[in-house]
Design a protein around this motif. Structure first.
Motif, PDB file in Angstrom:
ATOM      1  N   ALA A   1     -34.275  37.760  72.909  1.00  0.00           N
ATOM      2  CA  ALA A   1     -32.920  37.283  72.654  1.00  0.00           C
ATOM      3  C   ALA A   1     -31.914  37.743  73.695  1.00  0.00           C
ATOM      4  CB  ALA A   1     -32.461  37.756  71.267  1.00  0.00           C
ATOM      5  N   GLY A   2     -32.349  38.498  74.694  1.00  0.00           N
ATOM      6  CA  GLY A   2     -31.400  39.061  75.635  1.00  0.00           C
ATOM      7  C   GLY A   2     -30.768  40.314  75.067  1.00  0.00           C
ATOM      8  N   PRO A   3     -29.810  40.918  75.774  1.00  0.00           N
ATOM      9  CA  PRO A   3     -29.201  42.169  75.313  1.00  0.00           C
ATOM     10  C   PRO A   3     -28.563  42.018  73.939  1.00  0.00           C
ATOM     11  CG  PRO A   3     -28.622  41.730  77.602  1.00  0.00           C
ATOM     12  CD  PRO A   3     -29.287  40.498  77.083  1.00  0.00           C
ATOM     13  N   VAL A   4     -28.787  42.993  73.070  1.00  0.00           N
ATOM     14  CA  VAL A   4     -28.219  42.965  71.720  1.00  0.00           C
ATOM     15  C   VAL A   4     -26.696  42.917  71.806  1.00  0.00           C
ATOM     16  CG1 VAL A   4     -27.944  44.260  69.578  1.00  0.00           C
ATOM     17  CG2 VAL A   4     -30.175  44.176  70.715  1.00  0.00           C
ATOM     18  N   GLY A   5     -26.115  42.023  71.011  1.00  0.00           N
ATOM     19  CA  GLY A   5     -24.675  41.858  71.014  1.00  0.00           C
ATOM     20  C   GLY A   5     -24.186  40.857  72.035  1.00  0.00           C
ATOM     21  N   ARG A   6     -25.015  40.536  73.021  1.00  0.00           N
ATOM     22  CA  ARG A   6     -24.631  39.562  74.050  1.00  0.00           C
ATOM     23  C   ARG A   6     -25.396  38.258  73.865  1.00  0.00           C
ATOM     24  NH1 ARG A   6     -24.361  43.372  79.520  1.00  0.00           N
ATOM     25  NH2 ARG A   6     -22.883  44.896  78.686  1.00  0.00           N
ATOM     26  N   GLY A   7     -26.721  38.314  73.967  1.00  0.00           N
ATOM     27  CA  GLY A   7     -27.526  37.132  73.696  1.00  0.00           C
ATOM     28  C   GLY A   7     -27.533  36.107  74.800  1.00  0.00           C
ATOM     29  N   TYR A   8     -27.075  36.454  76.000  1.00  0.00           N
ATOM     30  CA  TYR A   8     -27.183  35.539  77.140  1.00  0.00           C
ATOM     31  C   TYR A   8     -28.104  36.165  78.179  1.00  0.00           C
ATOM     32  CZ  TYR A   8     -23.176  38.515  78.518  1.00  0.00           C
ATOM     33  OH  TYR A   8     -22.340  39.572  78.770  1.00  0.00           O
ATOM     34  N   TYR A   9     -28.867  35.303  78.863  1.00  0.00           N
ATOM     35  CA  TYR A   9     -29.876  35.767  79.800  1.00  0.00           C
ATOM     36  C   TYR A   9     -30.322  34.581  80.638  1.00  0.00           C
ATOM     37  CZ  TYR A   9     -32.911  33.654  76.246  1.00  0.00           C
ATOM     38  OH  TYR A   9     -33.498  32.783  75.367  1.00  0.00           O
ATOM     39  N   SER A  10     -31.184  34.802  81.608  1.00  0.00           N
ATOM     40  CA  SER A  10     -31.675  33.711  82.448  1.00  0.00           C
ATOM     41  C   SER A  10     -33.122  33.967  82.834  1.00  0.00           C
ATOM     42  CB  SER A  10     -30.811  33.556  83.704  1.00  0.00           C
ATOM     43  OG  SER A  10     -30.884  34.721  84.510  1.00  0.00           O
ATOM     44  N   PHE A  11     -33.783  32.915  83.299  1.00  0.00           N
ATOM     45  CA  PHE A  11     -35.171  33.016  83.739  1.00  0.00           C
ATOM     46  C   PHE A  11     -35.443  31.875  84.716  1.00  0.00           C
ATOM     47  CE2 PHE A  11     -34.875  30.718  79.766  1.00  0.00           C
ATOM     48  CZ  PHE A  11     -35.687  29.611  79.919  1.00  0.00           C
ATOM     49  N   ASP A  12     -36.589  31.929  85.378  1.00  0.00           N
ATOM     50  CA  ASP A  12     -36.917  30.955  86.413  1.00  0.00           C
ATOM     51  C   ASP A  12     -38.190  30.188  86.092  1.00  0.00           C
ATOM     52  OD1 ASP A  12     -34.770  31.579  88.250  1.00  0.00           O
ATOM     53  OD2 ASP A  12     -35.812  33.456  88.650  1.00  0.00           O
ATOM     54  N   PHE A  13     -38.169  28.909  86.425  1.00  0.00           N
ATOM     55  CA  PHE A  13     -39.344  28.052  86.423  1.00  0.00           C
ATOM     56  C   PHE A  13     -39.502  27.505  87.843  1.00  0.00           C
ATOM     57  CE2 PHE A  13     -38.982  26.562  81.714  1.00  0.00           C
ATOM     58  CZ  PHE A  13     -39.659  27.710  81.305  1.00  0.00           C
ATOM     59  N   GLY A  14     -40.282  28.157  88.667  1.00  0.00           N
ATOM     60  CA  GLY A  14     -40.429  27.687  90.031  1.00  0.00           C
ATOM     61  C   GLY A  14     -39.086  27.622  90.727  1.00  0.00           C
ATOM     62  N   SER A  15     -38.705  26.434  91.209  1.00  0.00           N
ATOM     63  CA  SER A  15     -37.434  26.263  91.899  1.00  0.00           C
ATOM     64  C   SER A  15     -36.260  26.045  90.946  1.00  0.00           C
ATOM     65  CB  SER A  15     -37.527  25.074  92.862  1.00  0.00           C
ATOM     66  OG  SER A  15     -37.772  23.873  92.143  1.00  0.00           O
ATOM     67  N   TRP A  16     -36.519  26.060  89.644  1.00  0.00           N
ATOM     68  CA  TRP A  16     -35.462  25.890  88.639  1.00  0.00           C
ATOM     69  C   TRP A  16     -35.016  27.239  88.098  1.00  0.00           C
ATOM     70  CZ3 TRP A  16     -32.896  21.639  86.541  1.00  0.00           C
ATOM     71  CH2 TRP A  16     -33.288  20.396  87.054  1.00  0.00           C
ATOM     72  N   HIS A  17     -33.695  27.363  87.910  1.00  0.00           N
ATOM     73  CA  HIS A  17     -33.112  28.553  87.284  1.00  0.00           C
ATOM     74  C   HIS A  17     -32.518  28.126  85.940  1.00  0.00           C
ATOM     75  CE1 HIS A  17     -31.568  32.573  87.023  1.00  0.00           C
ATOM     76  NE2 HIS A  17     -30.328  32.138  86.870  1.00  0.00           N
ATOM     77  N   ILE A  18     -32.959  28.756  84.858  1.00  0.00           N
ATOM     78  CA  ILE A  18     -32.575  28.366  83.500  1.00  0.00           C
ATOM     79  C   ILE A  18     -31.681  29.456  82.912  1.00  0.00           C
ATOM     80  CG2 ILE A  18     -33.407  27.493  81.302  1.00  0.00           C
ATOM     81  CD1 ILE A  18     -34.537  26.007  83.746  1.00  0.00           C
ATOM     82  N   ILE A  19     -30.561  29.048  82.325  1.00  0.00           N
ATOM     83  CA  ILE A  19     -29.572  29.985  81.788  1.00  0.00           C
ATOM     84  C   ILE A  19     -29.373  29.710  80.305  1.00  0.00           C
ATOM     85  CG2 ILE A  19     -27.190  30.777  81.926  1.00  0.00           C
ATOM     86  CD1 ILE A  19     -27.235  29.792  84.872  1.00  0.00           C
ATOM     87  N   ALA A  20     -29.592  30.741  79.497  1.00  0.00           N
ATOM     88  CA  ALA A  20     -29.329  30.666  78.056  1.00  0.00           C
ATOM     89  C   ALA A  20     -27.978  31.321  77.795  1.00  0.00           C
ATOM     90  CB  ALA A  20     -30.431  31.375  77.280  1.00  0.00           C
ATOM     91  N   LEU A  21     -27.020  30.546  77.300  1.00  0.00           N
ATOM     92  CA  LEU A  21     -25.661  31.025  77.073  1.00  0.00           C
ATOM     93  C   LEU A  21     -25.425  31.341  75.609  1.00  0.00           C
ATOM     94  CD1 LEU A  21     -23.735  28.394  79.239  1.00  0.00           C
ATOM     95  CD2 LEU A  21     -24.132  30.802  79.830  1.00  0.00           C
ATOM     96  N   ASN A  22     -24.501  32.261  75.361  1.00  0.00           N
ATOM     97  CA  ASN A  22     -23.989  32.489  74.015  1.00  0.00           C
ATOM     98  C   ASN A  22     -22.638  31.789  73.933  1.00  0.00           C
ATOM     99  OD1 ASN A  22     -22.998  33.366  71.572  1.00  0.00           O
ATOM    100  ND2 ASN A  22     -23.631  35.496  71.851  1.00  0.00           N
TER     101      ASN A  22
END
Length: 341
Positions: free
Chosen positions: A153-174
């Motif tokens: 879930a990313g850092p507790v209390g924040r819940g935003y994080y990112s990860f990569d799929f090859g040349s794609w950068h994926i961002i999970a926002l709160n």
């Protein structure tokens, strides 16, 4: 199928009977009725089904195509039929699952996560990248959500994080900008500063972001459908030439043409937003279509499957069994550039 007993004596005795069955074979079957279980019906909680996810692979055999599949607004504990229907779709789709908030209704409690989300989309927990919805914040710190997902879930209390799929950068926002401890979504807020830094560190990537709330939607109630508090985050994504934003919250499907954070069509550098609040909770009506709305549906549960390749993406809305609404298409990443500081 595994039956979980509520008392230690039941577990011990059941384990012994299983061992006898393995050792005695057909003799056990002959004499099994003579063995009491020692457990009354009232001592036994519900049967919990343990299933193995059949499609955990995150990428295609060519190593270049990455699949992201999911939706938001998923498991309503009063009626799990919709969530079960969409779970059946994901079972057949290898790739990473995104869960775009409001995962366990009505309050995102520990019991609701375990018994409702866990009984449906929980099958894919190990390959899921979740985000927070407003129902997770029925408890002000969304504690059950963070406990259920742990590090996913990313850092507790924040819940935003990112990860990569090859040349794609994926961002999970709160996108719960008013949540306790988040610090808002305005310029200079902790999440906004993190987002600008994260984007600057991936200047050559194709960018996709997802969260629960949408900046644009044709929902009937404007205060529920449109969230201007997200505009600054969109400005950062637009400056970084992001390709896609996915959202939920409205329990419907709506695809927009590429546009800028002010809602002006921008075919060359705009962000395509797709609202896919179709995970199974319920259906919401839509009002009159706002600018740049291209495709809408209000009566079909389903998931969106995104196929991400270098410089390109394809989308496909896959409906629940028995429904006919579909939507598909493709696009290219806009010109890559790091956001301004």
């Amino acid at each position: 199928m595994r039956r979980i007993k509520g008392r230690g004596v039941c577990i011990t005795l059941t384990s012994a009977l299983i061992l006898l069955r393995e050792r005695m074979g057909w003799l056990f079957l002959l004499f099994a009725p003579l063995y009491p279980t020692g457990c009354s019906q009232s001592a036994q909680p519900a049967v919990v089904e343990q299933r193995i996810d059949p499609s955990p692979s995150p990428a295609s055999p060519d190593g270049q195509t990455f699949v992201l599949v999911g939706a938001g607004d998923i498991a309503g504990c009063k009626d799990l039929d919709g969530a079960r229907a969409t779970a059946k779709l994901i079972e057949k789709i290898p790739g990473t699952v995104f869960a775009a908030g409001d995962l366990a209704y009505e309050r995102g409690s520990a019991a609701e996560f375990q018994n409702c989300y866990g009984a449906t989309w929980g099958e894919f927990k190990d390959r899921t990248k979740p985000t927070l919805g407003n129902h997770e914040y029925a408890e002000p710190t969304a504690s059950a959500y963070f406990q259920y997902w742990g590090a996913q879930a990313g850092p507790v209390g924040r819940g935003y994080y990112s990860f990569d799929f090859g040349s794609w950068h994926i961002i999970a926002l709160n996108t719960n900008c008013r949540a306790k401890d988040l610090g808002g979504c305005d310029k200079g807020s902790p999440q906004e500063k993190w987002l600008r830094k994260d984007l600057a560190e991936h200047p050559d990537a194709c960018v996709l972001a997802y969260g629960h709330h949408a900046l644009f939607s044709s929902g009937v109630f404007r205060s529920h459908a449109i969230h201007p508090e997200l505009k600054v985050l969109w400005q950062d994504l637009y400056a970084a030439h992001a390709a896609l934003v996915l959202a939920g919250h409205e329990h419907s499907y709506e695809r927009f043409a590429p546009q800028d954070p002010d809602g002006r069509a921008d075919a060359a550098n705009g962000i395509r937003e797709i609202v896919v609040g179709t995970g199974g909770r319920s259906h919401d009506p839509l009002g009159f279509a706002i600018a740049n709305s291209e495709v809408r549906n209000t009566d079909t549960y389903g998931v969106i499957k995104l196929s991400l390749t270098p410089g390109h993406y394809k989308w496909e809305f896959i409906p629940e069994e028995g429904k006919t609404f579909v939507d598909s298409g493709s696009g290219e990443c806009p010109r890559h550039s790091a956001p301004a500081h």
